[in-house]
Enzyme design. Structure first.
Site, PDB file in Angstrom:
ATOM      1  N   LYS A 208     -38.507 -13.836 -11.349  1.00 52.90           N
ATOM      2  CA  LYS A 208     -39.215 -14.428 -12.477  1.00 52.90           C
ATOM      3  C   LYS A 208     -38.620 -13.958 -13.806  1.00 52.90           C
ATOM      4  O   LYS A 208     -38.295 -14.758 -14.681  1.00 52.90           O
ATOM      5  CB  LYS A 208     -40.698 -14.084 -12.402  1.00 52.90           C
ATOM      6  N   GLU A 214     -33.490  -4.513  -8.118  1.00 55.04           N
ATOM      7  CA  GLU A 214     -33.028  -4.775  -6.759  1.00 55.04           C
ATOM      8  C   GLU A 214     -32.341  -6.139  -6.668  1.00 55.04           C
ATOM      9  O   GLU A 214     -31.241  -6.267  -6.113  1.00 55.04           O
ATOM     10  CB  GLU A 214     -34.196  -4.713  -5.766  1.00 55.04           C
ATOM     11  N   GLY A 269     -45.739 -13.707  -9.661  1.00 55.46           N
ATOM     12  CA  GLY A 269     -44.694 -13.658  -8.642  1.00 55.46           C
ATOM     13  C   GLY A 269     -45.219 -13.830  -7.238  1.00 55.46           C
ATOM     14  O   GLY A 269     -44.639 -14.559  -6.425  1.00 55.46           O
ATOM     15  N   ARG A 270     -46.347 -13.169  -6.911  1.00 49.68           N
ATOM     16  CA  ARG A 270     -46.881 -13.256  -5.550  1.00 49.68           C
ATOM     17  C   ARG A 270     -47.626 -14.565  -5.295  1.00 49.68           C
ATOM     18  O   ARG A 270     -48.118 -14.792  -4.194  1.00 49.68           O
ATOM     19  CB  ARG A 270     -47.776 -12.054  -5.264  1.00 49.68           C
ATOM     20  N   GLU A 355     -51.330  -5.681  -4.271  1.00 45.80           N
ATOM     21  CA  GLU A 355     -50.782  -5.758  -5.614  1.00 45.80           C
ATOM     22  C   GLU A 355     -51.780  -6.398  -6.566  1.00 45.80           C
ATOM     23  O   GLU A 355     -51.788  -6.096  -7.758  1.00 45.80           O
ATOM     24  CB  GLU A 355     -49.458  -6.538  -5.611  1.00 45.80           C
ATOM     25  N   HIS A 386     -51.023  -4.250  22.816  1.00 54.08           N
ATOM     26  CA  HIS A 386     -50.385  -3.205  23.607  1.00 54.08           C
ATOM     27  C   HIS A 386     -49.778  -2.125  22.713  1.00 54.08           C
ATOM     28  O   HIS A 386     -48.934  -1.356  23.156  1.00 54.08           O
ATOM     29  CB  HIS A 386     -49.311  -3.824  24.504  1.00 54.08           C
ATOM     30  N   LYS A 510     -40.774   0.990 -11.362  1.00 52.45           N
ATOM     31  CA  LYS A 510     -39.484   0.439 -11.799  1.00 52.45           C
ATOM     32  C   LYS A 510     -38.882   1.285 -12.915  1.00 52.45           C
ATOM     33  O   LYS A 510     -37.680   1.587 -12.916  1.00 52.45           O
ATOM     34  CB  LYS A 510     -39.670  -1.001 -12.300  1.00 52.45           C
TER      35      LYS A 510
END
Length: 546
Positions: A208, A214, A269-270, A355, A386, A510
């Site tokens: 964005k 990263e 963003g999410r 978040e 399991h 960040k």
């Protein structure tokens, strides 16, 4: 939105008293005393999704009080304000309008004197033209070959949402191979590059802000890799594309203007998979299926906006979650999709929940004394049965669960799907009702009844869950399901008096990472850091001979 401390409301005090009355009642007793419990505690969304919340530690009075709490916190007004584009993200002074991205009817959504509907439709048209050209083979790589691979480079919402959708809708996938790079770990980039051929690969740089460390680090490496192989800078315009809000930053990186697909500040963003950030989805399943995804989420938006609160699925699920978190002191909630295509759904919801609502400051700027977001985790069934279901059945912690399953499988081989559904149903039943062993039953040891022991097979039950059945996993039903959870999270944020659409904790991390990275190249660390961090930096330098 009104800034109401939920614990100071009249209803919260009523809920505290009600909790004392109900906290030890077993789920089986609710069913024994109410023959209509299943029908009264379940809701349909069209003929696509069925939500059964009858296996919860609630009764009619619980729901009545929780709905009163929603009213006292002015939930209905908050819902309308979000859809109208009010700047409910106060800390960033932004509207929250991911719902506008999938709006099918309103062509006049105005934000800051701009009709955003026009911008959305323009960008969708651009996405359709481009994706069609890639899928149909009209867009060629720099050597004239058809595109076969797409690499999405992003992190957080620019990765988790698109990745989850492309995995969940893999049955609808076309011939293109979709890859995702998110981690700054060089191993991830290295392994992806082993799988692709530059001549037939395009790269989508999804960020964005177009400043995320990263993503930009990975994108820069890939750009240099491309230049190394092609020798010509102009070939970047054939293979590199930006999905962002910050057009200037994308241009400065070297993306040509026509290769920039935009979304806007009022798209978190999410919550961005519905926007240009979801271009990898479109390339995977085609634009028509993407439109169906948007339409499913739009129809859930309409349900959320107009359905009365007692019959509103996101509202009911949100209220039940608040009940467990704040009155039963539950710390976690688990998500179990019983479909291998949906294996990435729990990780996607982890970000969406934690978040958004992982906050400790209320909308008034005060420290919070109540609980906000639970820890979200999970895995796909039946693998999880399991793995850690032992703890759910016999452990000492209470974990409310959402079980999700499609009734109709895309891959109905043998009796597999019937067995899958049998496990789905058996787990919710066993968690709720336990076994028939009395806790006071005795174990026979060496022929003698031991008064101080109970059976190790004892499972008490009374473990709550929601059963969410989809008729089938389609773009439409998946869109509706994602929007359901988006709105559930929003409701919880409203009632718990927090801002759900910022993430200042992420921003702090960040900043810290950038500072430490810069200090790897100098010796000015003696007085800047705590003893642990300073020691770890020094060890890094020693082992790397810096």
């Amino acid at each position: 939105m009104k800034n109401i401390n939920p614990t100071q409301t009249f209803t919260w005090q009523q809920l505290k008293n009600h909790f004392i009355d109900i906290k030890d009642v077993h789920i089986k007793d609710f069913f024994n005393t109410d023959q209509n419990r299943f029908s009264d505690y379940s809701l349909f969304f069209e003929d696509e999704i069925f939500v059964d919340f009858s296996k919860n530690r609630i009764n009619r009075e619980t729901l009545r009080l929780l709905l009163m709490l929603a009213q006292e916190c002015d939930l209905s007004h908050a819902i309308k304000n979000m859809f109208l584009g009010y700047k409910i993200n106060k800390t960033e002074n932004r509207s929250v309008l991911h719902t506008a991205l999938r709006n099918q009817l309103n062509n006049n959504i105005i934000i800051d004197n701009t009709n955003v509907s026009i911008m959305i439709k323009k960008e969708l048209k651009k996405i359709k033209i481009f994706s069609d050209s890639i899928i149909d083979g009209n867009w060629k790589g720099y050597t004239g070959k058809n595109i076969s691979d797409v690499v999405n480079v992003g992190i957080g919402g620019s990765h988790l949402g698109p990745y989850m959708v492309t995995e969940s809708l893999k049955f609808y996938k076309n011939h293109l191979n979709i890859h995702y790079i998110s981690n700054i770990d060089g191993t991830e980039v290295t392994e992806i590059l082993k799988k692709v051929n530059l001549e037939t690969t395009i790269f989508l740089i999804a960020s964005k802000s177009f400043t995320t460390m990263e993503t930009l680090s990975n994108a820069t490496y890939l750009k240099n890799w491309c230049l190394l192989h092609t020798k010509y800078k102009e070939y970047l315009s054939i293979h590199f594309f930006a999905l962002c809000e910050n057009v200037t930053a994308a241009l400065n990186f070297g993306i040509c203007y026509q290769n920039i697909f935009k979304f806007w500040k009022w798209v978190g963003g999410r919550y961005s998979l519905w926007s240009a950030s979801g271009l990898s989805i479109v390339l995977s399943i085609g634009f028509k299926n993407f439109e169906s995804l948007l339409y499913g989420s739009y129809m859930m938006d309409q349900h959320f906006l107009y359905q009365e609160l007692p019959y509103n699925i996101p509202v009911i699920l949100a209220l039940i979650s608040i009940w467990y978190t704040n009155f039963f002191n539950v710390e976690t909630e688990a998500i179990f999709p019983y479909d291998s295509y949906m294996h990435a759904f729990p990780a996607y919801l982890q970000q969406s929940y934690m978040e958004s609502n992982g906050k400790s400051i209320d909308r008034n700027g005060n420290l919070i004394s109540w609980k906000t977001s639970p820890i979200i985790w999970g895995s796909s069934g039946t693998n999880s049965q399991h793995s850690f279901f032992q703890l759910l059945h016999q452990g000492t912690v209470l974990v409310p669960c959402d079980f999700i399953v499609p009734v109709i499988s895309h891959n109905p081989i043998g009796s597999h799907h019937k067995k899958l559904l049998s496990n789905f149903l058996a787990q919710t039943q066993s968690l709720a009702f336990g076994d028939n062993i009395d806790i006071n039953s005795k174990i026979i040891l060496n022929g003698i009844a031991n008064e101080n022991k109970i059976s190790h097979k004892y499972c008490p039950g009374n473990k709550p869950s929601n059963s969410i059945m989809l008729k089938k996993i389609t773009p439409y039903s998946l869109g509706a399901l994602i929007a359901l959870y988006e709105h559930k999270i929003f409701v919880q944020g409203v009632i718990l008096n927090i801002f759900s659409f910022d993430q200042w904790g992420v921003e702090l991390g960040k900043l810290g990472a950038n500072n430490i990275f810069n200090d790897f190249f100098n010796n000015n660390t003696n007085n800047k850091y705590d003893g642990s961090t300073k020691g770890l930096i020094q060890l890094y330098k020693k082992w790397n001979k810096i």
